[in-house]
Motif scaffolding. Sequence first.
Motif, mmCIF file in Angstrom:
data_model
loop_
_atom_site.group_PDB
_atom_site.id
_atom_site.type_symbol
_atom_site.label_atom_id
_atom_site.label_comp_id
_atom_site.label_asym_id
_atom_site.label_seq_id
_atom_site.Cartn_x
_atom_site.Cartn_y
_atom_site.Cartn_z
ATOM 1 N N PRO A 1 0.825 -1.215 0.000
ATOM 2 C CA PRO A 1 0.000 0.000 0.000
ATOM 3 C C PRO A 1 0.860 1.266 0.000
ATOM 4 N N ARG A 2 0.454 2.259 -0.794
ATOM 5 C CA ARG A 2 1.240 3.483 -0.934
ATOM 6 C C ARG A 2 0.384 4.712 -0.641
ATOM 7 N N MET A 3 1.077 5.843 -0.377
ATOM 8 C CA MET A 3 0.380 7.043 0.074
ATOM 9 C C MET A 3 0.862 8.267 -0.692
ATOM 10 N N TRP A 4 -0.101 9.164 -0.988
ATOM 11 C CA TRP A 4 0.181 10.449 -1.619
ATOM 12 C C TRP A 4 -0.369 11.557 -0.725
ATOM 13 N N ARG A 5 0.251 12.742 -0.814
ATOM 14 C CA ARG A 5 -0.204 13.887 -0.029
ATOM 15 C C ARG A 5 -0.519 15.053 -0.951
ATOM 16 N N LEU A 6 -1.719 15.628 -0.759
ATOM 17 C CA LEU A 6 -2.091 16.874 -1.413
ATOM 18 C C LEU A 6 -1.948 17.982 -0.377
ATOM 19 N N ARG A 7 -0.993 18.883 -0.601
ATOM 20 C CA ARG A 7 -0.768 20.030 0.286
ATOM 21 C C ARG A 7 -0.833 21.278 -0.578
ATOM 22 N N GLY A 8 -1.867 22.106 -0.322
ATOM 23 C CA GLY A 8 -2.117 23.212 -1.234
ATOM 24 C C GLY A 8 -2.544 22.665 -2.577
ATOM 25 N N ARG A 9 -1.788 22.959 -3.619
ATOM 26 C CA ARG A 9 -2.079 22.412 -4.952
ATOM 27 C C ARG A 9 -1.050 21.359 -5.377
ATOM 28 N N ASN A 10 -0.130 21.031 -4.485
ATOM 29 C CA ASN A 10 0.950 20.117 -4.831
ATOM 30 C C ASN A 10 0.648 18.706 -4.351
ATOM 31 N N VAL A 11 0.788 17.739 -5.252
ATOM 32 C CA VAL A 11 0.624 16.324 -4.930
ATOM 33 C C VAL A 11 1.985 15.657 -4.999
ATOM 34 N N GLU A 12 2.332 14.929 -3.949
ATOM 35 C CA GLU A 12 3.599 14.211 -3.959
ATOM 36 C C GLU A 12 3.436 12.862 -3.271
ATOM 37 N N PRO A 13 4.138 11.846 -3.759
ATOM 38 C CA PRO A 13 4.114 10.552 -3.066
ATOM 39 C C PRO A 13 4.911 10.631 -1.773
ATOM 40 N N LEU A 14 4.457 9.933 -0.762
ATOM 41 C CA LEU A 14 5.184 9.844 0.508
ATOM 42 C C LEU A 14 5.800 8.452 0.572
ATOM 43 N N ASP A 15 7.086 8.402 0.372
ATOM 44 C CA ASP A 15 7.785 7.122 0.310
ATOM 45 C C ASP A 15 8.422 6.791 1.653
ATOM 46 N N PHE A 16 8.305 5.539 2.042
ATOM 47 C CA PHE A 16 8.937 5.033 3.252
ATOM 48 C C PHE A 16 9.944 3.957 2.874
ATOM 49 N N ASP A 17 10.794 3.616 3.826
ATOM 50 C CA ASP A 17 11.710 2.499 3.608
ATOM 51 C C ASP A 17 10.897 1.205 3.565
ATOM 52 N N ALA A 18 10.998 0.507 2.451
ATOM 53 C CA ALA A 18 10.225 -0.727 2.298
ATOM 54 C C ALA A 18 10.760 -1.803 3.236
ATOM 55 N N ASP B 1 -3.887 19.317 5.013
ATOM 56 C CA ASP B 1 -3.339 18.214 4.221
ATOM 57 C C ASP B 1 -4.427 17.193 3.900
ATOM 58 N N ARG B 2 -4.332 16.633 2.718
ATOM 59 C CA ARG B 2 -5.166 15.495 2.328
ATOM 60 C C ARG B 2 -4.248 14.336 1.957
ATOM 61 N N LEU B 3 -4.470 13.177 2.561
ATOM 62 C CA LEU B 3 -3.696 11.982 2.259
ATOM 63 C C LEU B 3 -4.554 11.001 1.483
ATOM 64 N N LEU B 4 -3.965 10.386 0.474
ATOM 65 C CA LEU B 4 -4.632 9.347 -0.297
ATOM 66 C C LEU B 4 -3.791 8.089 -0.228
ATOM 67 N N ILE B 5 -4.411 6.971 0.133
ATOM 68 C CA ILE B 5 -3.727 5.679 0.207
ATOM 69 C C ILE B 5 -4.379 4.754 -0.804
ATOM 70 N N GLY B 6 -3.566 4.073 -1.581
ATOM 71 C CA GLY B 6 -4.072 3.143 -2.581
ATOM 72 C C GLY B 6 -3.346 1.820 -2.514
ATOM 73 N N SER B 7 -4.075 0.749 -2.815
ATOM 74 C CA SER B 7 -3.457 -0.572 -2.903
ATOM 75 C C SER B 7 -2.821 -0.755 -4.269
ATOM 76 N N ASP B 8 -2.073 -1.852 -4.435
ATOM 77 C CA ASP B 8 -1.402 -2.072 -5.720
ATOM 78 C C ASP B 8 -2.394 -2.298 -6.849
ATOM 79 N N GLY B 9 -3.625 -2.729 -6.504
ATOM 80 C CA GLY B 9 -4.655 -2.859 -7.528
ATOM 81 C C GLY B 9 -5.094 -1.535 -8.090
#
Length: 398
Positions: free
Chosen positions: A278-295, A318-326
């Motif tokens: 599962p992975r996560m993205w952050r919307l802060r203001g108008r900028n979207v960026e992935p939030l990467d962790f050590d796997a 902040d808005r966080l979006l989490i998605g599965s690999d599907g």
Amino acid sequence: MDRYAAVERELRKAAPHLLLDVIAVALREHFAVQSVELRLADYGMTTLQVVSEAPLAEPVHVHDSPQGRAFGAQEPYVEPRTPRTGPGPQNTHLPVTVRGDRLGVLTVTGAEGGFSQEDLAEMQQICEALGHEILVAERDTDLYLLARRATRLTLAAEMQWQLLPGRSVSRPEFRLGAHLEPAYAIFGDNFDWSVSAHHLTLTVTNGMGTGMEAALLTNLVVSALRNARRAGLDLAGQASLADQAVFAQHRGALHAAVLLLRFDLATGEVEAVDAGSPRMWRLRGRNVEPLDFDAQLPLGMFEETEYVTERLRVEPGDRLLIGSDGVYDSASAAGERYGDRAIARSLSAHRFLPSEQVPLAVLRDLRDHRGATPLDDDALVICLDWFGRQSSTGDPSA
């Protein structure tokens, strides 16, 4: 408030399968309501299904019906007068929601004069009490669970939906919405949350395999994580205990990918353990960026794996979006993965939607991205809006 208290007392005394009958009698007595109809959202969140022992009414669509308008806006909707309808009774649709979890809509038909604002406010409170009683009643009757299915669930999907805490939750510090597809045939993806006075713990799980094998594995993982959390273990300890439970059962033949998050409601500090896909993205203001962790290794792959907690901080807005690999691994006809650029575009495009509506909107965009190709894996999306804790002085950092 006297009317509300009277109706609430009647609801609490009612047999689980008679809640609608009791509320209909009470609303007729206290608000001169002529008729009452309760509809609950189906598992796919596309239709509102009537609650009845022998349902005769057809489902209505969430996106193009008066009931759906109240459900989406989360506020009462009074059907307007038209030359076609003329004078007479008027329908009012009231959302049935519990702590941010949208269950359905109660439709009441009143006299020609309609209801006052005071009436609507009290009936909306009654709908919240009805929602609470429905959740309690589901321990003892299948009536409300049956109303939520537009078609038959697979056994694996039945197990997964029974594990879920809800589809959305709201607190002053955050709002969270989640959805799974294919709703009636999911098997391995799952989400779970728990909120205390000081923390929100959120876990996202993807069990390896398909069908019942994946559903059973995910049930084991979620149960082990809950057991560890309720025993007071920290986030890394929760991952380790669940890892040991899975390895003890499957000896490395099966494993589960998990993302564990623990939010401090006062400060916005977040602890994270990334043990899989599962992975996560952050919307802060108008900028979207992935939030990467050590796997780190998925749960159950090896014996006694040690997990390490990482930290980040979320800020109000902040808005966080989490998605599965599907979700993020799904490819278009041209071979472009949804997670490469399209998911960021989707998150930006829906930035004005409330968090509980974002997962469905993102999954609709995913279907458009894939074109005619149907989903070949579970697709899970979670959206979390962070507001932070407001102090008495209005300073969210206090």
